[in-house]
Design a protein around this motif. Structure first.
Motif, PDB file in Angstrom:
ATOM      1  N   MET A  70      68.816   4.592  -8.372  1.00 24.20           N
ATOM      2  CA  MET A  70      67.947   5.150  -7.237  1.00 24.20           C
ATOM      3  C   MET A  70      66.488   4.804  -7.753  1.00 24.20           C
ATOM      4  SD  MET A  70      67.230   9.058  -6.107  1.00 24.20           S
ATOM      5  CE  MET A  70      68.859   9.513  -6.594  1.00 24.20           C
ATOM      6  N   THR A  71      65.959   4.120  -6.716  1.00 23.59           N
ATOM      7  CA  THR A  71      64.597   3.467  -6.780  1.00 23.59           C
ATOM      8  C   THR A  71      63.573   4.555  -6.903  1.00 23.59           C
ATOM      9  OG1 THR A  71      65.214   1.892  -5.015  1.00 23.59           O
ATOM     10  CG2 THR A  71      63.074   1.824  -5.906  1.00 23.59           C
ATOM     11  N   ASP A  72      63.125   4.532  -8.194  1.00 24.95           N
ATOM     12  CA  ASP A  72      61.968   5.455  -8.363  1.00 24.95           C
ATOM     13  C   ASP A  72      61.709   6.807  -7.607  1.00 24.95           C
ATOM     14  OD1 ASP A  72      58.055   4.641  -7.778  1.00 24.95           O
ATOM     15  OD2 ASP A  72      59.363   5.850  -9.116  1.00 24.95           O
ATOM     16  N   ALA A  73      62.733   7.565  -7.697  1.00 24.61           N
ATOM     17  CA  ALA A  73      63.155   8.666  -6.870  1.00 24.61           C
ATOM     18  C   ALA A  73      62.112   9.993  -7.409  1.00 24.61           C
ATOM     19  CB  ALA A  73      64.579   9.073  -7.349  1.00 24.61           C
ATOM     20  N   PRO A  74      61.714  10.542  -6.475  1.00 22.07           N
ATOM     21  CA  PRO A  74      60.802  11.969  -6.655  1.00 22.07           C
ATOM     22  C   PRO A  74      61.443  12.739  -7.491  1.00 22.07           C
ATOM     23  CG  PRO A  74      60.899  11.478  -4.098  1.00 22.07           C
ATOM     24  CD  PRO A  74      62.082  10.460  -4.995  1.00 22.07           C
ATOM     25  N   PRO A  75      60.880  13.950  -8.017  1.00 21.45           N
ATOM     26  CA  PRO A  75      61.420  14.941  -9.151  1.00 21.45           C
ATOM     27  C   PRO A  75      62.563  15.672  -8.275  1.00 21.45           C
ATOM     28  CG  PRO A  75      59.187  15.498  -8.536  1.00 21.45           C
ATOM     29  CD  PRO A  75      59.351  14.107  -7.843  1.00 21.45           C
ATOM     30  N   GLY A  76      63.577  15.919  -8.935  1.00 20.23           N
ATOM     31  CA  GLY A  76      64.427  16.970  -8.745  1.00 20.23           C
ATOM     32  C   GLY A  76      65.776  16.380  -8.184  1.00 20.23           C
ATOM     33  N   TYR A  77      65.987  15.200  -7.964  1.00 25.53           N
ATOM     34  CA  TYR A  77      67.037  14.428  -7.567  1.00 25.53           C
ATOM     35  C   TYR A  77      68.298  13.979  -8.428  1.00 25.53           C
ATOM     36  CZ  TYR A  77      65.134  13.735  -2.798  1.00 25.53           C
ATOM     37  OH  TYR A  77      64.303  13.888  -1.726  1.00 25.53           O
ATOM     38  N   ARG A  78      69.524  14.440  -8.177  1.00 23.82           N
ATOM     39  CA  ARG A  78      70.699  14.233  -9.069  1.00 23.82           C
ATOM     40  C   ARG A  78      70.995  12.622  -8.879  1.00 23.82           C
ATOM     41  NH1 ARG A  78      71.764  18.879  -6.916  1.00 23.82           N
ATOM     42  NH2 ARG A  78      73.605  18.077  -5.594  1.00 23.82           N
ATOM     43  N   ALA A  79      71.869  12.248  -9.912  1.00 27.48           N
ATOM     44  CA  ALA A  79      72.250  10.863  -9.649  1.00 27.48           C
ATOM     45  C   ALA A  79      72.942  10.520  -8.622  1.00 27.48           C
ATOM     46  CB  ALA A  79      73.052  10.616 -10.901  1.00 27.48           C
ATOM     47  N   ASP A  80      73.703  11.525  -7.850  1.00 31.53           N
ATOM     48  CA  ASP A  80      74.350  11.117  -6.638  1.00 31.53           C
ATOM     49  C   ASP A  80      73.366  11.099  -5.317  1.00 31.53           C
ATOM     50  OD1 ASP A  80      75.934  14.508  -5.893  1.00 31.53           O
ATOM     51  OD2 ASP A  80      73.669  14.050  -6.019  1.00 31.53           O
ATOM     52  N   GLY A  81      72.148  11.119  -5.538  1.00 33.62           N
ATOM     53  CA  GLY A  81      71.090  11.317  -4.445  1.00 33.62           C
ATOM     54  C   GLY A  81      70.814  12.513  -3.737  1.00 33.62           C
ATOM     55  N   HIS A  82      71.547  13.654  -4.165  1.00 31.36           N
ATOM     56  CA  HIS A  82      71.261  14.799  -3.397  1.00 31.36           C
ATOM     57  C   HIS A  82      70.253  15.574  -4.105  1.00 31.36           C
ATOM     58  CE1 HIS A  82      75.244  13.890  -2.003  1.00 31.36           C
ATOM     59  NE2 HIS A  82      74.922  14.666  -0.934  1.00 31.36           N
ATOM     60  N   LEU A  83      69.419  16.492  -3.282  1.00 30.70           N
ATOM     61  CA  LEU A  83      68.494  17.220  -3.939  1.00 30.70           C
ATOM     62  C   LEU A  83      68.849  18.833  -3.893  1.00 30.70           C
ATOM     63  CD1 LEU A  83      65.698  17.330  -5.063  1.00 30.70           C
ATOM     64  CD2 LEU A  83      64.932  17.764  -2.483  1.00 30.70           C
ATOM     65  N   HIS A  84      69.750  19.187  -2.744  1.00 34.48           N
ATOM     66  CA  HIS A  84      69.793  20.684  -2.639  1.00 34.48           C
ATOM     67  C   HIS A  84      71.428  21.022  -2.581  1.00 34.48           C
ATOM     68  CE1 HIS A  84      65.872  21.552  -1.517  1.00 34.48           C
ATOM     69  NE2 HIS A  84      65.943  20.323  -0.467  1.00 34.48           N
ATOM     70  N   SER A  85      72.220  20.116  -2.495  1.00 34.04           N
ATOM     71  CA  SER A  85      73.565  20.187  -2.139  1.00 34.04           C
ATOM     72  C   SER A  85      74.024  20.170  -3.800  1.00 34.04           C
ATOM     73  CB  SER A  85      74.218  19.203  -1.185  1.00 34.04           C
ATOM     74  OG  SER A  85      75.618  19.278  -1.275  1.00 34.04           O
ATOM     75  N   ASP A  86      74.682  21.150  -4.151  1.00 30.65           N
ATOM     76  CA  ASP A  86      74.984  21.458  -5.644  1.00 30.65           C
ATOM     77  C   ASP A  86      76.360  21.942  -5.885  1.00 30.65           C
ATOM     78  OD1 ASP A  86      72.710  23.987  -6.590  1.00 30.65           O
ATOM     79  OD2 ASP A  86      74.084  23.929  -5.198  1.00 30.65           O
ATOM     80  N   GLY A  87      77.055  22.082  -4.622  1.00 32.65           N
ATOM     81  CA  GLY A  87      78.431  22.939  -4.902  1.00 32.65           C
ATOM     82  C   GLY A  87      78.127  24.141  -4.600  1.00 32.65           C
ATOM     83  N   SER A  88      77.032  24.910  -4.806  1.00 34.58           N
ATOM     84  CA  SER A  88      76.914  26.348  -4.553  1.00 34.58           C
ATOM     85  C   SER A  88      77.245  26.712  -3.128  1.00 34.58           C
ATOM     86  CB  SER A  88      75.590  26.655  -5.068  1.00 34.58           C
ATOM     87  OG  SER A  88      74.602  26.265  -4.608  1.00 34.58           O
ATOM     88  N   THR A  89      76.971  25.847  -1.814  1.00 37.12           N
ATOM     89  CA  THR A  89      76.969  26.260  -0.786  1.00 37.12           C
ATOM     90  C   THR A  89      78.114  25.611  -0.081  1.00 37.12           C
ATOM     91  OG1 THR A  89      74.723  26.099  -0.235  1.00 37.12           O
ATOM     92  CG2 THR A  89      75.868  25.988   1.689  1.00 37.12           C
ATOM     93  N   ARG A  90      78.864  26.015   0.711  1.00 37.50           N
ATOM     94  CA  ARG A  90      80.047  25.637   1.413  1.00 37.50           C
ATOM     95  C   ARG A  90      79.842  24.466   2.163  1.00 37.50           C
ATOM     96  NH1 ARG A  90      84.348  29.945   4.257  1.00 37.50           N
ATOM     97  NH2 ARG A  90      86.236  28.744   3.510  1.00 37.50           N
ATOM     98  N   PRO A  91      80.684  23.419   2.112  1.00 36.71           N
ATOM     99  CA  PRO A  91      80.287  22.119   2.793  1.00 36.71           C
ATOM    100  C   PRO A  91      80.617  22.384   4.290  1.00 36.71           C
ATOM    101  CG  PRO A  91      81.834  21.837   1.335  1.00 36.71           C
ATOM    102  CD  PRO A  91      81.824  22.963   1.172  1.00 36.71           C
ATOM    103  N   VAL A  92      79.813  21.679   5.191  1.00 41.23           N
ATOM    104  CA  VAL A  92      80.094  21.940   6.693  1.00 41.23           C
ATOM    105  C   VAL A  92      81.288  21.472   6.992  1.00 41.23           C
ATOM    106  CG1 VAL A  92      77.500  21.437   7.378  1.00 41.23           C
ATOM    107  CG2 VAL A  92      79.360  19.593   7.259  1.00 41.23           C
ATOM    108  N   VAL A  93      81.981  22.343   8.150  1.00 38.20           N
ATOM    109  CA  VAL A  93      83.257  22.130   8.729  1.00 38.20           C
ATOM    110  C   VAL A  93      83.285  20.737   9.165  1.00 38.20           C
ATOM    111  CG1 VAL A  93      84.832  22.530  10.558  1.00 38.20           C
ATOM    112  CG2 VAL A  93      84.009  24.569   8.979  1.00 38.20           C
ATOM    113  N   ARG A  94      84.339  19.954   8.996  1.00 36.20           N
ATOM    114  CA  ARG A  94      84.327  18.641   9.562  1.00 36.20           C
ATOM    115  C   ARG A  94      85.885  18.630  10.418  1.00 36.20           C
ATOM    116  NH1 ARG A  94      81.035  17.464   5.444  1.00 36.20           N
ATOM    117  NH2 ARG A  94      79.241  15.994   5.956  1.00 36.20           N
ATOM    118  N   THR A  95      85.763  18.205  11.558  1.00 30.33           N
ATOM    119  CA  THR A  95      86.997  18.085  12.561  1.00 30.33           C
ATOM    120  C   THR A  95      87.030  16.464  12.855  1.00 30.33           C
ATOM    121  OG1 THR A  95      85.859  18.385  14.474  1.00 30.33           O
ATOM    122  CG2 THR A  95      86.224  20.301  13.424  1.00 30.33           C
TER     123      THR A  95
END
Lengths: 261, 295
Positions: free
Chosen positions: B1-26
């Motif tokens: 990731m190019t010069d990422a701001p603080p807090g980002y994980r290697a996968d590019g996510h900031l908030h989505s850490d597995g603690s919230t159920r993913p959205v329903v996809r149909t």
């Protein structure tokens, strides 16, 4: 600029970026400070549905012009989020449905109680509360226009700056709606003028403050407007043109409270 | 990731850490839908000829069509507002509903027909309307916060039934229209297919994954809520309009099929739209002296 709902609705469209050269981000990637600001803006745009919700619990949702505007505005802001997410994606930053849901869920009761507060105030204050909402909206949209233009100017990027100008152009139409509505309601009620003056001076905070943590608001607003007191004064002067608001300085006040001068 | 701001994980996510159920996809492609948003349906200023009865029925459906933001409010003020794939859909849905309502209004206006019903809504409807307007926004966020994600299943189930019933009603009215009016209503019906498909797919995915979501759908499809109303509030001309619109076995069968697209996967096989229409027809038969639509 007066507001014409029919024209606005007919000409409402999703911002486009597919004609822009996104490969320019490979050659000239954006720096960390810009990405952080873009992420802030992207989140604010995508969370327009939260701001919409707060407006829908006030009497304004029953008015045809306001309802029509809110419909178009909500969609346009969604596409601003999409455009900014596309830029962030080019830099390895993911803003997808799950990311946005996680943010909203983590806001939790703060979001829920925000709506409750809006509804309670609306019930308590009555129709004059709509004047507050419209003026608040005007302040938010004015700051959005200024922020996009400032970020475009800071970067002078061949792709980003063009995209930000397109977004800010759409935001100016939103300013027209809010200021037209605010003017009408303030002209009609001195009580509304008193209320709006009080709330603007004591309560208003930069756009996004309701969903972003204060350190983030401070960082982004500092990045954009630190040392730019003249920009803040210009924004205050725009609001001062509204009836009864000749002495307000919400931008100077709010930014001052954040330590940005 | 190019010069990422603080807090980002290697996968590019900031908030989505597995603690919230993913959205329903149909299978419904929301990205494709939002890219293809459809705007104004043009109606000539002097073209359409619409009979009195068809106009009254269409006006009733227009009054439902124009309530999109009120329906959206119900979803956004509760947990469902957290479901970002749903709110992404709704942003374009509301835009398209705006133009569908505009087309119906333009048709009626061009034909010189009134938009509003004569007479007042029943007292129960006026009380319910006041409650929804003033108190629901106070209660809904709290209830949503407590009950959480299962609530969304109930909301999308309601929308699936409502959109399906609207489509069935429009199809019934269209059978009595000709020329430009028939064409415009046909376009309204065609565009509505995406709404129906989205909400049905969303409902199916949610109720099939948990008991709590099935229960949510059953409860929220139960009385006092009813479809073919604006956010569950009865129109002044409801009895007359529903009796008139769904006055053939074919129209009733179509409505029942629409309800069962959701009802068949729920305990008790609820058919709320059909039930409302049958109640309206019984009330209409019991009061034959009243003029059509309160005139």
């Amino acid at each position: 600029m007066a507001f014409d709902l029919d024209t606005f609705a007919e000409t409402s469209e999703a911002v486009t970026w597919h004609d822009l050269d996104f490969d320019a981000f490979e050659e000239r990637p954006l720096d960390g400070a810009t990405l952080r600001t873009l992420r802030y803006m992207c989140d604010v745009e995508y969370h327009t549905s939260c701001f919409l919700r707060d407006m829908l619990v006030t009497p304004s949702h029953r008015e045809e012009d306001a309802a029509g505007f809110m419909t178009m505005w909500n969609r346009e802001e969604f596409w601003h989020g999409e455009a900014l997410a596309a830029v962030l994606a080019r830099h390895g930053i993911v803003v997808d449905y799950d990311e946005l849901k996680a943010k909203r869920v983590k806001l939790g009761w703060r979001l829920a109680l925000g709506t409750l507060k809006q509804s309670a105030l609306s019930n308590l204050i009555g129709p004059d509360f709509v004047a507050v909402h419209m003026t608040w909206g005007a302040a938010n949209e004015l700051s959005a226009v200024a922020a996009y233009r400032r970020l475009a100017e800071l970067n002078e990027h061949p792709t980003l700056s063009v995209l930000l100008q397109r977004i800010s152009q759409q935001e100016t139409r939103h300013v027209a709606f809010y200021t037209t509505q605010a003017r009408e309601r303030l002209e009609a009620s001195t009580r509304a003028q008193t209320l709006v003056r009080l709330i603007l001076e004591k309560v208003w905070k930069p756009v996004g403050s309701g969903i972003m943590d204060e350190p983030e608001v401070q960082h982004v607003m500092g990045h954009l407007f630190g040392g730019r007191a003249d920009d803040l004064d210009k924004l205050d002067k725009r609001l001062q043109r509204l009836p009864g608001l000749g002495t307000v300085t919400p931008f100077r006040s709010a930014f001052g409270r954040l330590g940005i001068r | 990731m190019t010069d990422a701001p603080p807090g980002y994980r290697a996968d590019g996510h900031l908030h989505s850490d597995g603690s919230t159920r993913p959205v329903v996809r149909t299978d419904f492609d929301v990205d494709k839908y939002v890219r293809g948003a459809r705007g104004r349906i043009h109606v000539s200023a002097s073209g359409p000829v619409i009979s009195g009865r068809a106009a009254r029925d269409l006006a009733f459906l227009w009054r439902l069509e124009v309530a999109a933001l009120a329906e959206m409010r119900s979803l956004l003020t509760s947990w469902t507002g957290n479901e970002t794939r749903i709110t992404a859909f709704l942003a374009t849905w509301a835009y398209e509903r705006y133009w569908l309502a505009r087309a119906a209004r333009d048709l009626l206006t061009a034909a010189g027909r009134p938009l509003q019903a004569n007479g007042r809504r029943p007292l129960s409807a006026r009380i319910r309307s006041y409650g929804i307007d003033r108190f629901l926004p106070l209660v809904s966020p709290v209830v949503g916060g407590v009950l959480g994600e299962p609530l969304a299943a109930g909301h999308v189930a309601r929308m699936a039934v409502q959109e399906g019933a609207l489509r069935a009603g429009l199809a019934a009215v269209r059978a009595r229209l000709e020329g430009e009016a028939s064409d415009a209503v046909g376009e309204i019906i065609a565009r509505r297919t995406d709404f129906v498909d989205f909400f049905r797919a969303e409902t199916r995915a949610r109720v099939e994954r948990s008991t709590a979501e099935r229960a949510s759908a059953v409860v929220m499809l139960s009385r006092p809520w009813a479809p073919l109303r604006a956010v569950g509030v009865a129109d002044a001309a409801e009895v007359q309009a529903l009796s008139s619109i769904f006055d053939t076995p074919a129209a009733l069968a179509d409505l029942e099929a629409s309800d069962l697209a959701v009802g068949a996967i729920l305990p008790g096989r609820p058919t709320p739209a059909l039930d409302l229409v049958l109640r309206a027809r019984r009330r209409r038969r019991a009061a034959p002296e009243r003029n059509t639509h309160g005139l």
